[in-house]
Design a protein around this motif. Structure first.
Motif, short mmCIF file in Angstrom:
data_model
loop_
_atom_site.label_atom_id
_atom_site.label_comp_id
_atom_site.label_asym_id
_atom_site.label_seq_id
_atom_site.Cartn_x
_atom_site.Cartn_y
_atom_site.Cartn_z
N THR A 1 73.92 5.54 74.01
CA THR A 1 73.70 6.79 73.52
C THR A 1 72.78 7.69 74.64
O THR A 1 72.49 8.90 74.27
CB THR A 1 72.90 6.45 72.17
OG1 THR A 1 71.64 5.89 72.62
CG2 THR A 1 73.40 5.83 71.31
N GLN B 1 73.08 1.04 72.29
CA GLN B 1 71.75 1.91 72.29
C GLN B 1 71.83 2.70 73.79
O GLN B 1 71.73 3.68 74.00
CB GLN B 1 70.70 1.27 71.98
CG GLN B 1 69.38 2.18 72.14
CD GLN B 1 69.52 3.14 71.04
OE1 GLN B 1 70.15 3.00 70.04
NE2 GLN B 1 68.98 4.36 71.23
N ALA C 1 66.18 -1.94 70.65
CA ALA C 1 67.29 -2.81 69.64
C ALA C 1 66.81 -4.20 69.44
O ALA C 1 65.85 -4.67 69.93
CB ALA C 1 68.34 -2.74 70.67
#
Length: 289
Positions: free
Chosen positions: A99, A96, A81
């Motif tokens: 996820t 992120q 990121a």
């Protein structure tokens, strides 16, 4: 626990690690770093910001580059990121991280609100003296494996108890929630936040021999919890009042409806421990629909 940190906390830990008499805040930070059960969400951009907290040619910079770097990399979760400032970087890293769907308890611990992800998972060190939510998140990060306990005298009103449970549920990810409850007393609102957020409940309770009473009781559970499957076992297999989601366990020592200021004989225990959750789950085969 899985933790996204700000650089200021790393600086506090390293600069006070040898301090004999630490403040409450410094003790918590030390425990957070030194428990082997925590993992830290990292990438190179954040590590560079950590390192920038220490001047060149100092013992703190040397410690960061050597002992600390080895330690934190061994307990790290890497995410890709980027962001043009610290807040945007942390927000991108948090997004992120989700996820990955790791099904572990997560928090963003910061020095102040300004540099946080400003999500429901954030807690600021500067708020510890005034905000119970921030206190709870920091204490769970420091002591979650061994557990933290809250007694009835830690609360002043029933509304404060309700708010306390809502804070805990803020840490929940996903939809699945297990409830172990021998006595299905529903005269309380302590699970309403999860119900309103469309959680999928698995309700484990004691068997009822009378078919009419059993069906009526099941209807009561469905009416209360909406999205729920009910499992039953013999009374000898179920005595606890427990909620479990991800790697978190919440236990109360009295019936849920008696967790009140007016009933000063209860406590709440919270653990963050995958091994405890796995052990509890071993008894699920004793319950049938």
């Amino acid at each position: 626990m899985e933790i996204l940190l700000t650089p200021q906390l790393v600086k506090i830990y390293i600069t006070t690690r040898a301090k004999f008499q630490k403040t409450v805040e410094e003790q918590l930070i030390s425990q957070i770093f030194e428990t082997k059960y925590n993992s830290f969400i990292l990438n190179k951009a954040l590590l560079d910001l950590f390192e920038a907290e220490f001047a060149e040619h100092t013992s703190e910079r040397d410690f960061f580059r050597n002992e600390f770097a080895v330690f934190i990399n061994n307990q790290s979760i890497s995410v890709a990121a980027s962001g043009s400032n610290l807040k945007l970087l942390l927000q991108a890293m948090e997004k992120q991280y989700f996820t990955l769907a790791r099904n572990q308890t997560y928090t963003n611990l910061t020095f102040n609100d300004v540099d946080s992800t400003q999500s429901k998972f954030s807690a600021a060190l500067s708020n510890l003296s005034s905000q119970k939510r921030d206190q709870m998140f920091y204490n769970l990060a420091a002591k979650g494996k061994s557990g933290i306990t809250f007694w009835h005298h830690d609360f002043e009103t029933n509304a404060e108890i309700q708010t306390f449970f809502n804070y805990i549920y803020d840490l929940r990810q996903g939809v699945n929630v297990d409830i172990f409850d021998a006595f299905t007393n529903f005269n309380h609102n302590y699970h309403d936040k999860m119900i309103n957020e469309n959680a999928n409940f698995r309700y484990y309770t004691k068997n009822i021999q009378n078919i009419v009473d059993r069906n009526n009781n099941k209807n009561d559970i469905i009416t209360k919890y909406l999205k729920v499957s009910v499992r039953r076992a013999r009374r000898i297999h179920i005595h606890e009042r427990r909620i479990m989601f991800m790697d978190m366990v919440i236990e109360v020592s009295n019936d849920w409806q008696n967790v009140l200021i007016e009933e000063p004989t209860w406590k709440i225990d919270i653990f963050i421990c995958k091994e405890i959750c796995d052990e509890i789950s071993l008894k699920k085969h004793l319950f049938t629909a």
